[in-house]
Motif scaffolding. Sequence first.
Motif, PDB file in Angstrom:
ATOM      1  N   ARG A  57       0.200 -14.921  -5.874  1.00  0.00           N
ATOM      2  CA  ARG A  57      -0.198 -13.068  -5.730  1.00  0.00           C
ATOM      3  C   ARG A  57      -0.193 -13.140  -4.077  1.00  0.00           C
ATOM      4  N   MET A  58       0.206 -11.995  -3.790  1.00  0.00           N
ATOM      5  CA  MET A  58       0.451 -11.494  -2.367  1.00  0.00           C
ATOM      6  C   MET A  58      -0.036 -10.106  -1.833  1.00  0.00           C
ATOM      7  N   LEU A  59      -0.299  -9.985  -1.237  1.00  0.00           N
ATOM      8  CA  LEU A  59      -1.129  -8.747  -0.534  1.00  0.00           C
ATOM      9  C   LEU A  59       0.172  -7.477   0.117  1.00  0.00           C
ATOM     10  N   LEU A  60       0.038  -6.211  -0.414  1.00  0.00           N
ATOM     11  CA  LEU A  60       0.708  -5.362  -0.226  1.00  0.00           C
ATOM     12  C   LEU A  60      -0.321  -4.647   0.773  1.00  0.00           C
ATOM     13  N   PHE A  61      -0.114  -3.757   2.237  1.00  0.00           N
ATOM     14  CA  PHE A  61      -0.781  -2.909   3.169  1.00  0.00           C
ATOM     15  C   PHE A  61      -0.124  -1.609   3.169  1.00  0.00           C
ATOM     16  N   TYR A  62      -0.830  -0.414   3.396  1.00  0.00           N
ATOM     17  CA  TYR A  62      -0.328   0.595   4.179  1.00  0.00           C
ATOM     18  C   TYR A  62      -0.994   1.730   4.613  1.00  0.00           C
ATOM     19  N   SER A  63      -1.033   2.694   5.102  1.00  0.00           N
ATOM     20  CA  SER A  63      -1.585   2.826   6.182  1.00  0.00           C
ATOM     21  C   SER A  63      -1.279   5.007   5.604  1.00  0.00           C
ATOM     22  N   ASP A  64      -0.409   5.119   4.936  1.00  0.00           N
ATOM     23  CA  ASP A  64      -0.400   6.222   4.602  1.00  0.00           C
ATOM     24  C   ASP A  64      -0.243   6.477   2.794  1.00  0.00           C
ATOM     25  N   ARG A  65      -1.212   6.904   2.161  1.00  0.00           N
ATOM     26  CA  ARG A  65      -1.283   7.370   1.281  1.00  0.00           C
ATOM     27  C   ARG A  65      -0.406   7.750   0.064  1.00  0.00           C
ATOM     28  N   ALA A  66       0.328   8.960   0.932  1.00  0.00           N
ATOM     29  CA  ALA A  66       1.433   9.333   0.326  1.00  0.00           C
ATOM     30  C   ALA A  66       2.822   9.022   0.259  1.00  0.00           C
ATOM     31  N   LEU A  67       3.201   7.470   0.824  1.00  0.00           N
ATOM     32  CA  LEU A  67       3.619   5.988   0.536  1.00  0.00           C
ATOM     33  C   LEU A  67       4.037   6.012  -1.339  1.00  0.00           C
ATOM     34  N   VAL A  68       2.640   5.727  -1.936  1.00  0.00           N
ATOM     35  CA  VAL A  68       2.318   5.175  -3.215  1.00  0.00           C
ATOM     36  C   VAL A  68       1.584   6.799  -3.615  1.00  0.00           C
ATOM     37  N   LYS A  69       1.926   7.488  -3.380  1.00  0.00           N
ATOM     38  CA  LYS A  69       1.660   8.537  -4.722  1.00  0.00           C
ATOM     39  C   LYS A  69       2.283   9.335  -5.830  1.00  0.00           C
ATOM     40  N   ASP A  70       2.915   8.205  -6.328  1.00  0.00           N
ATOM     41  CA  ASP A  70       4.082   8.667  -7.004  1.00  0.00           C
ATOM     42  C   ASP A  70       3.957   7.499  -8.348  1.00  0.00           C
ATOM     43  N   ILE A  71       3.271   6.658  -7.411  1.00  0.00           N
ATOM     44  CA  ILE A  71       2.667   5.495  -8.510  1.00  0.00           C
ATOM     45  C   ILE A  71       1.831   6.009  -9.485  1.00  0.00           C
ATOM     46  N   PRO A  72       1.694   4.638 -10.119  1.00  0.00           N
ATOM     47  CA  PRO A  72      -0.018   4.188 -11.086  1.00  0.00           C
ATOM     48  C   PRO A  72      -0.322   3.336 -10.167  1.00  0.00           C
ATOM     49  N   LEU A  73      -1.723   3.288 -11.056  1.00  0.00           N
ATOM     50  CA  LEU A  73      -2.530   1.928  -9.481  1.00  0.00           C
ATOM     51  C   LEU A  73      -2.513   0.612 -10.365  1.00  0.00           C
ATOM     52  N   LYS A  74      -1.848   0.464 -11.356  1.00  0.00           N
ATOM     53  CA  LYS A  74      -0.807  -0.982 -12.082  1.00  0.00           C
ATOM     54  C   LYS A  74      -0.066  -0.390 -12.715  1.00  0.00           C
ATOM     55  N   GLY A  75       0.799  -1.558 -12.591  1.00  0.00           N
ATOM     56  CA  GLY A  75       2.244  -1.616 -13.067  1.00  0.00           C
ATOM     57  C   GLY A  75       3.008  -2.840 -12.847  1.00  0.00           C
ATOM     58  N   GLU A  76       4.129  -2.065 -13.214  1.00  0.00           N
ATOM     59  CA  GLU A  76       5.671  -3.218 -13.023  1.00  0.00           C
ATOM     60  C   GLU A  76       6.260  -2.179 -11.987  1.00  0.00           C
ATOM     61  N   SER A  77       8.355  -2.414 -12.563  1.00  0.00           N
ATOM     62  CA  SER A  77       8.786  -1.997 -12.681  1.00  0.00           C
ATOM     63  C   SER A  77       9.729  -0.976 -11.358  1.00  0.00           C
ATOM     64  N   TYR A  78       8.728  -1.683 -10.197  1.00  0.00           N
ATOM     65  CA  TYR A  78       8.125  -0.615  -8.477  1.00  0.00           C
ATOM     66  C   TYR A  78       9.615  -1.786  -8.141  1.00  0.00           C
ATOM     67  N   TRP A  79      10.237  -1.454  -7.009  1.00  0.00           N
ATOM     68  CA  TRP A  79      10.746  -2.056  -5.890  1.00  0.00           C
ATOM     69  C   TRP A  79      10.017  -2.080  -5.131  1.00  0.00           C
ATOM     70  N   PHE A  80       9.248  -2.448  -3.899  1.00  0.00           N
ATOM     71  CA  PHE A  80       8.461  -2.968  -2.814  1.00  0.00           C
ATOM     72  C   PHE A  80       8.930  -2.562  -1.530  1.00  0.00           C
ATOM     73  N   THR A  81       9.662  -2.332  -0.754  1.00  0.00           N
ATOM     74  CA  THR A  81      10.420  -3.344   0.759  1.00  0.00           C
ATOM     75  C   THR A  81       9.083  -2.885   1.643  1.00  0.00           C
ATOM     76  N   GLY A  82       9.344  -4.266   2.496  1.00  0.00           N
ATOM     77  CA  GLY A  82       8.748  -3.981   4.051  1.00  0.00           C
ATOM     78  C   GLY A  82       8.682  -4.827   4.739  1.00  0.00           C
ATOM     79  N   THR A  83       7.546  -5.596   5.890  1.00  0.00           N
ATOM     80  CA  THR A  83       8.177  -6.362   6.557  1.00  0.00           C
ATOM     81  C   THR A  83       6.890  -7.387   6.522  1.00  0.00           C
ATOM     82  N   LEU A  84       7.287  -8.779   6.696  1.00  0.00           N
ATOM     83  CA  LEU A  84       6.469 -10.307   6.635  1.00  0.00           C
ATOM     84  C   LEU A  84       4.699  -9.900   7.418  1.00  0.00           C
TER      85      LEU A  84
END
Length: 176
Positions: free
Chosen positions: A101-128
């Motif tokens: 398991r991994m934990l992904l954090f974000y401070s702006d809801r607009a970043l994920v506004k177009d994705i469902p609450l759960k799912g697959e088939s998305y690509w996430f880019t971030g900083t460790l």
Amino acid sequence: MRGGWAATLWLHLLTGIAFLSLGTEVRANGFVRFFANQKIGQEIIVTGGFRRFPDRDKRRYFVRDRQTGEVEYVEYYGMTMLPTLVVGNGTVSMKASIMTRMLLFYSDRALVKDIPLKGESYWFTGTLIGYQYGTMGITRGMGVGGDPYILLRSVSANPPDTLPLPPQKKEKEDAD
């Protein structure tokens, strides 16, 4: 009856001791070995099954500067992910599992506004940005924690253009 319960407890205890006595290399799976080679602050690209925390559940954590002792509080939203492909310094492909398991954090809801609450088939880019229980948590704490933390920068329905291709297996060349 009482002796059977004690024998079962003793067997579990011996099994646990044997597991803990194994070296990290023996216990480590590909996910753990991959993250043991990553550096805090580097880019990570990940895809797999995810579940966002409900938007009303904004959480708060703090970062303490070790030199000055200053504390900065940061509010964030987040999601959990069971990755199937992680790209950083190398790549690791795996079957999704609660152990990875991994934990992904974000401070702006607009970043994920177009994705469902759960799912697959998305690509996430971030900083460790860290590991639960530090690096040793992920290398030695399989199943007990050690989840990597990623600060999300972008989300896409398509893989990033910069995604490296996984290594190809060399096939035997047929002689004519």
